[in-house]
Scaffold this motif. Structure first.
Motif, PDB file in Angstrom:
ATOM      1  N   CYS A 105       0.851  -1.187   0.000  1.00 50.35           N
ATOM      2  CA  CYS A 105       0.000   0.000   0.000  1.00 50.35           C
ATOM      3  C   CYS A 105       0.889   1.240   0.000  1.00 50.35           C
ATOM      4  O   CYS A 105       1.820   1.350   0.798  1.00 50.35           O
ATOM      5  CB  CYS A 105      -0.915   0.001   1.214  1.00 50.35           C
ATOM      6  SG  CYS A 105      -1.953   1.478   1.319  1.00 50.35           S
ATOM      7  N   LYS A 133       0.032   4.190   0.890  1.00 50.74           N
ATOM      8  CA  LYS A 133      -0.277   5.087   2.003  1.00 50.74           C
ATOM      9  C   LYS A 133       0.234   4.548   3.338  1.00 50.74           C
ATOM     10  O   LYS A 133       0.976   5.218   4.038  1.00 50.74           O
ATOM     11  CB  LYS A 133      -1.785   5.325   2.067  1.00 50.74           C
ATOM     12  CG  LYS A 133      -2.198   6.370   3.075  1.00 50.74           C
ATOM     13  CD  LYS A 133      -3.678   6.658   2.979  1.00 50.74           C
ATOM     14  CE  LYS A 133      -4.082   7.687   4.016  1.00 50.74           C
ATOM     15  NZ  LYS A 133      -5.536   7.865   4.021  1.00 50.74           N
ATOM     16  N   CYS A 143      -6.079   0.924   5.615  1.00 51.55           N
ATOM     17  CA  CYS A 143      -6.202   2.387   5.684  1.00 51.55           C
ATOM     18  C   CYS A 143      -7.236   2.972   4.724  1.00 51.55           C
ATOM     19  O   CYS A 143      -7.515   4.163   4.767  1.00 51.55           O
ATOM     20  CB  CYS A 143      -4.841   3.035   5.414  1.00 51.55           C
ATOM     21  SG  CYS A 143      -4.243   2.834   3.718  1.00 51.55           S
ATOM     22  N   HIS A 175      -6.945   3.171   1.389  1.00 45.48           N
ATOM     23  CA  HIS A 175      -6.338   3.718   0.168  1.00 45.48           C
ATOM     24  C   HIS A 175      -6.871   2.961  -1.045  1.00 45.48           C
ATOM     25  O   HIS A 175      -6.951   1.745  -1.038  1.00 45.48           O
ATOM     26  CB  HIS A 175      -4.808   3.597   0.242  1.00 45.48           C
ATOM     27  CG  HIS A 175      -4.118   3.961  -1.029  1.00 45.48           C
ATOM     28  ND1 HIS A 175      -4.003   5.263  -1.456  1.00 45.48           N
ATOM     29  CD2 HIS A 175      -3.503   3.197  -1.966  1.00 45.48           C
ATOM     30  CE1 HIS A 175      -3.345   5.277  -2.609  1.00 45.48           C
ATOM     31  NE2 HIS A 175      -3.032   4.035  -2.936  1.00 45.48           N
TER      32      HIS A 175
END
Length: 147
Positions: free
Chosen positions: A29, A31, A51, A53
């Motif tokens: 990921c 993020k 999260c 994303h």
């Protein structure tokens, strides 16, 4: 001895080498930097479960997700002028266009498809970002005007 080490040995090693696991089983990921198993990511519609994303979704997958049963028909677009402005950068536009057409197998950056969404007829025009970054050539304007 040089031809043995440079030619024969690599051929023999290639024959006896066992294939390793594919490189695309996990995605990181951007993020939260968590590693996500590819099946978990697809099951979550390419949204990070940690999260939230959103990963990039290609045009084919996006259309499959939007239309009922993932089925759709592509609309044929009229052929347009290749380079009416005779645009030239570091490369000629026509050369960039041919390169993108060869790489993606598409004639332009726009894809127009029709099917049903929730039982209602629907037409969608989507950009293929892999085709010159979604460049808006003449065919994109012609495709949009045809909607």
């Amino acid at each position: 001895m040089n031809w043995l080490t440079n030619f024969v040995r690599p051929k023999l090693q290639a024959l006896t080498r066992k294939p390793g696991p594919p490189d695309n089983l996990w995605e990181k990921c951007a993020k939260c930097e968590q590693m996500i198993f590819h099946r978990e990511l697809e099951a979550n519609l390419r949204v990070c479960p940690h999260c939230g994303h959103h990963f990039r979704v290609g045009w084919k997958r996006r259309l499959e997700l939007l239309f009922d049963d993932g089925r759709y028909e592509r609309a044929e677009l009229a052929k347009s002028a290749v380079d009416p402005l005779k645009f030239r950068d570091l490369k000629r536009y026509t050369d960039r266009l041919k390169e993108s057409q060869g790489k993606t197998g598409e004639s332009d950056a726009i894809v127009v498809a029709h099917s049903r969404l929730g039982g209602q007829p629907l037409v969608i025009a989507a950009f293929n970002f892999e085709f010159m970054g979604g460049s808006m050539g003449a065919a994109v304007g012609d495709g949009r005007a045809g909607l």
